[in-house]
Design a protein around this motif. Structure first.
Motif, short mmCIF file in Angstrom:
data_model
loop_
_atom_site.label_atom_id
_atom_site.label_comp_id
_atom_site.label_asym_id
_atom_site.label_seq_id
_atom_site.Cartn_x
_atom_site.Cartn_y
_atom_site.Cartn_z
N ILE B 138 0.84 -1.21 0.00
CA ILE B 138 0.00 0.00 0.00
C ILE B 138 0.87 1.26 0.00
O ILE B 138 0.66 2.18 -0.79
N LEU B 139 1.89 1.27 0.87
CA LEU B 139 2.75 2.46 0.97
C LEU B 139 3.52 2.70 -0.32
O LEU B 139 3.69 3.84 -0.75
N GLN B 140 3.98 1.60 -0.97
CA GLN B 140 4.70 1.77 -2.23
C GLN B 140 3.78 2.39 -3.27
O GLN B 140 4.17 3.27 -4.03
N GLY B 141 2.52 1.92 -3.28
CA GLY B 141 1.53 2.48 -4.19
C GLY B 141 1.33 3.96 -3.93
O GLY B 141 1.31 4.79 -4.85
N VAL B 142 1.17 4.32 -2.65
CA VAL B 142 0.97 5.73 -2.29
C VAL B 142 2.18 6.56 -2.71
O VAL B 142 2.03 7.65 -3.28
N THR B 143 3.39 6.01 -2.48
CA THR B 143 4.61 6.73 -2.86
C THR B 143 4.61 7.02 -4.35
O THR B 143 4.92 8.13 -4.79
N LEU B 144 4.24 5.99 -5.14
CA LEU B 144 4.26 6.17 -6.59
C LEU B 144 3.15 7.11 -7.06
O LEU B 144 3.29 7.78 -8.07
N LEU B 145 2.06 7.16 -6.32
CA LEU B 145 1.01 8.12 -6.66
C LEU B 145 1.53 9.54 -6.40
O LEU B 145 1.18 10.49 -7.10
N TYR B 146 2.37 9.67 -5.37
CA TYR B 146 2.90 10.99 -5.02
C TYR B 146 3.99 11.41 -6.01
O TYR B 146 4.05 12.56 -6.41
N ALA B 147 4.85 10.46 -6.36
CA ALA B 147 5.95 10.81 -7.25
C ALA B 147 6.36 9.59 -8.06
O ALA B 147 6.58 8.52 -7.51
N LEU B 148 6.47 9.77 -9.37
CA LEU B 148 6.91 8.65 -10.22
C LEU B 148 8.41 8.67 -10.44
O LEU B 148 9.01 7.71 -10.87
N GLY B 149 9.01 9.80 -10.14
CA GLY B 149 10.46 9.92 -10.30
C GLY B 149 11.01 10.75 -9.16
O GLY B 149 10.29 11.04 -8.21
N PRO B 150 12.29 11.12 -9.24
CA PRO B 150 12.87 11.97 -8.19
C PRO B 150 12.03 13.22 -8.00
O PRO B 150 11.57 13.81 -8.97
N VAL B 151 11.82 13.59 -6.75
CA VAL B 151 10.90 14.69 -6.48
C VAL B 151 11.52 15.69 -5.50
O VAL B 151 12.20 15.29 -4.56
N GLY B 152 11.31 16.99 -5.76
CA GLY B 152 11.74 18.04 -4.84
C GLY B 152 13.25 18.10 -4.67
O GLY B 152 14.01 17.46 -5.39
N ARG B 153 13.67 18.90 -3.72
CA ARG B 153 15.09 18.93 -3.37
C ARG B 153 15.20 19.47 -1.96
O ARG B 153 14.28 20.10 -1.45
N VAL B 154 16.34 19.19 -1.32
CA VAL B 154 16.52 19.69 0.04
C VAL B 154 17.60 20.76 0.01
O VAL B 154 18.50 20.72 -0.83
N PRO B 155 17.50 21.75 0.91
CA PRO B 155 18.52 22.80 0.94
C PRO B 155 19.88 22.24 1.35
O PRO B 155 19.95 21.18 1.98
N ARG B 156 20.93 22.95 0.99
CA ARG B 156 22.28 22.50 1.28
C ARG B 156 22.48 22.21 2.77
O ARG B 156 23.14 21.24 3.13
N SER B 157 21.89 23.08 3.60
CA SER B 157 22.11 22.94 5.04
C SER B 157 21.60 21.58 5.55
O SER B 157 22.08 21.06 6.55
#
Lengths: 323, 321
Positions: B138-157
């Motif tokens: 279920i969680l893998q399905g939800v993850t793929l619904l949220y993003a099919l590829g790399p998503v977002g980015r985090v700040p350097r800090s």
């Protein structure tokens, strides 16, 4: 208590309406699901779509039957998907011409037997938990596969395997014929032979089995070997279906085959299960996956539905068994 | 007769820590081989690198140890790691102001998912293996619904979590080590800790003496979910981006250190310190194989062989008891 009753009911199944309902009640979900699909879209019940579903059904069903036998002896086989991919890599390891098919099959079966023996040996002689033993085998196969292909498999699948994996004979896929043959043989072995009876006794209670003079370890090992060989067969078929091979052919089949068995009322605690149940479980998964596509739900939702189905099925069966 | 039996049984420190000694012997063996292969292997710098590379596996496995000690298993860890790492980078999306709320939210979400696992195990009376397997799908399905590829980015800090060092000591790995020590103390000294062992050793007796299974499982699976969320945060920091399949290998990989550390898969025996060493052993082994120029592919084979050896040897011990 339940152990001995279990054995008795397996050896001499009663065919009263109630027992048939508890054992195969899930089968009635099949026509309902088909009907549902037909209501959603007329194309669903078209011969073309049905035959395509059959094409996808066969590899999963073959793996599920092996998983079923392992689960009956209180085991679990996590190495099936890795075994499938290994067989697929073997399929492209030769020249890619039809004259090598015999060598491919022989090679795949030798590797499968070795993997099954290792699983069985660890589980019985070293008393490693099946989960862990088959996990180790899974990683081992994966490692050898990557080492052999250097991460990038190449080569061609022989035409014979391609026809076997994706060809149809008057609309009936060849792989379904292979499945039919295997299911008939395994059905007889498991439900109508002395060996099959021993499998159920060992699964119901290994100590009782030993007291009866059954070589529990040998029976258990045999089940693991059968499961590996079936997985290899499914891998060869799937390599023919996919046409080209990567290192991950069959990925997800360990999960799917376990889901199929749980839905088909094969008990994780051992001693209970049937070939028919595994087949029905596999069919339900394939049909559901197909309907998800038809409904236009994103394909990712298939995973969510699978997750819900396995938990729900297990919950319903636990409740009914009252254990 | 009891006297003979007493003389034949190994001393207490060997009995209760046999698994720990096993993993330490293996670490020693790998170190000796490493020292002969390269002068640089046993330097402080290299060992700190290995320590740093232990972080992700250690974090997941600490939570996994708890579920296994309680007689269960958590097969949803991989998908939960993927989900949390995607959510981390997706929701932060390069904005430093959002880091704190998102980190808190992700950790809370992980804990909540774990507690849902426990609730399902208790309410449906289904084996944890099935429940968490289903939850993983279920969680893998939800993850793929949220993003099919790399998503977002985090700040350097945010990268500090993965690459930061204070006085040469890696931060991420030290967080994992601290968590491990806290949980080890809890297991040893708090009633809840003892109850986890009791439940894993014999669920029936635990019920008969009135242990509250629901509460114990809630804690155990909640903690496992928390650890997964922490791993998700770490991976998002390390790669700078969340990927929907980033955690897929951790589901099964998280079990290896637990078993290497001497925890029985059937529950009731073992501990998190062993798991920490188990994770270190795997990182050390991979490091050694890198030094020896062994290809990545054979590293898998080596790992499988180590698992098979370890579990086969531990069985001998179990029979002795």
């Amino acid at each position: 208590m339940s152990g001995s009753v279990e054995i008795a009911s397996q050896v001499a199944p009663s065919w009263s309406v109630r027992t048939v309902m508890t054992r195969f009640g899930i089968a009635f979900a099949l026509p309902l699901l088909l009907l549902l699909g037909g209501v959603m879209s007329p194309a669903f019940l078209s011969p073309g779509n049905l035959s395509n579903m059959l094409l996808q059904f066969a590899p999963l069903a073959i793996v599920a039957m092996g998983q079923c036998m392992v689960m009956i002896v209180r085991g679990l086989d996590l190495s099936v998907a890795s075994m499938m991919a290994t067989a697929a890599v073997i399929a492209t390891g030769f020249s890619g011409a039809d004259r090598d098919v015999a060598s491919i099959v022989a090679m795949a079966m030798v590797v499968a037997m070795a993997a099954g023996l290792l699983n069985g040996f660890l589980v019985t002689k070293r008393q490693v938990s099946p989960f862990l033993a088959t996990l180790a085998t899974m990683i081992l196969l994966q490692g050898f596969r990557f080492a052999y292909t250097q991460g990038a498999p190449s080569g061609n699948v022989p035409p014979f395997l391609r026809v076997l994996g994706s060809g149809k004979f008057h609309g009936v896929p060849y792989n379904a014929l292979v499945l039919l043959l295997l299911a008939a043989v395994l059905g007889v072995v498991l439900h109508r032979s002395g060996f099959g009876r021993r499998i159920f006794i060992v699964g119901g209670n290994p100590v009782t089995g030993r007291l009866f003079g059954i070589r529990s370890d040998a029976v258990t090992i045999a089940c693991y070997v059968i499961s590996s060989c079936l997985a290899a067969t499914a891998g060869l078929i799937l390599s023919g279906y996919v046409g080209l091979v990567d290192n991950w052919v069959g990925q997800g089949y360990e999960l799917d085959s376990i889901v199929a068995c749980v839905v088909g009322r094969v008990s994780l605690r051992g001693g209970r299960g049937s070939i028919l149940g595994a087949l029905i479980g596999a069919a339900i998964i394939v049909i559901l996956a197909n309907e998800v596509l038809l409904l236009g739900i994103p394909i990712q939702a298939q995973l969510i539905i699978k997750g819900i189905v396995i938990v729900a099925a297990a919950a319903v069966y636990t409740r009914r068994d009252g254990s | 007769m009891t006297a003979i039996a007493a003389r034949l049984t190994p001393p207490w420190w060997l009995r209760s820590n046999a698994g720990l000694i096993g993993v330490l012997v293996l670490i020693g063996a790998v170190s000796i081989v490493g020292a002969t292969v390269s002068d640089r292997f046993l330097t402080l710098g290299n060992l700190l690198n290995v320590y740093e590379q232990t972080t992700d596996l250690a974090l997941v496995s600490i939570g996994q140890t708890l579920t296994i000690l309680s007689g269960g298993i958590d097969l949803s860890v991989g998908s939960l790691i993927s989900l949390t790492s995607c959510l981390t980078s997706g929701l932060i999306n390069g904005n430093p102001d959002r880091v704190l709320p998102v980190v808190a939210g992700v950790l809370a979400l992980g804990t909540l998912v774990g507690m849902i696992n426990a609730a399902l195990v208790v309410a449906l009376r289904v084996h944890p293996l099935i429940v968490t397997l289903g939850m993983g799908a279920i969680l893998q399905g939800v993850t793929l619904l949220y993003a099919l590829g790399p998503v977002g980015r985090v700040p350097r800090s945010f990268n500090v979590l993965a690459y930061g060092r204070i006085a040469g000591i890696p931060i991420g790995a030290t967080v994992a080590l601290t968590l491990c020590i806290l949980i080890a103390l809890l297991l040893r000294y708090l009633p809840l800790g003892r109850q986890i062992y009791a439940l894993g050793d014999d669920a029936n007796s635990a019920r008969l003496v009135g242990l509250r299974r629901t509460r114990i499982l809630m804690f155990v699976y909640g903690a496992s979910g928390f650890c997964c969320a922490a791993t998700g945060l770490y991976l998002a920091a390390r790669f700078g981006v969340g990927q929907p399949y980033t955690g897929v290998n951790y589901t099964l990989a998280s079990i290896t250190p637990v078993v290497l550390g001497g925890t029985l898969l059937s529950g009731g025996r073992g501990g998190v310190i062993g798991t920490m060493f188990g994770a270190f052993l795997i990182a050390l082994l991979n490091n050694l194989l890198n030094f020896m120029d062994v290809s990545k592919h054979y590293q898998l084979v080596a790992q499988a062989v180590i698992i098979i050896l370890a579990v086969s040897i531990y069985v001998e011990r179990r029979r002795m008891e």
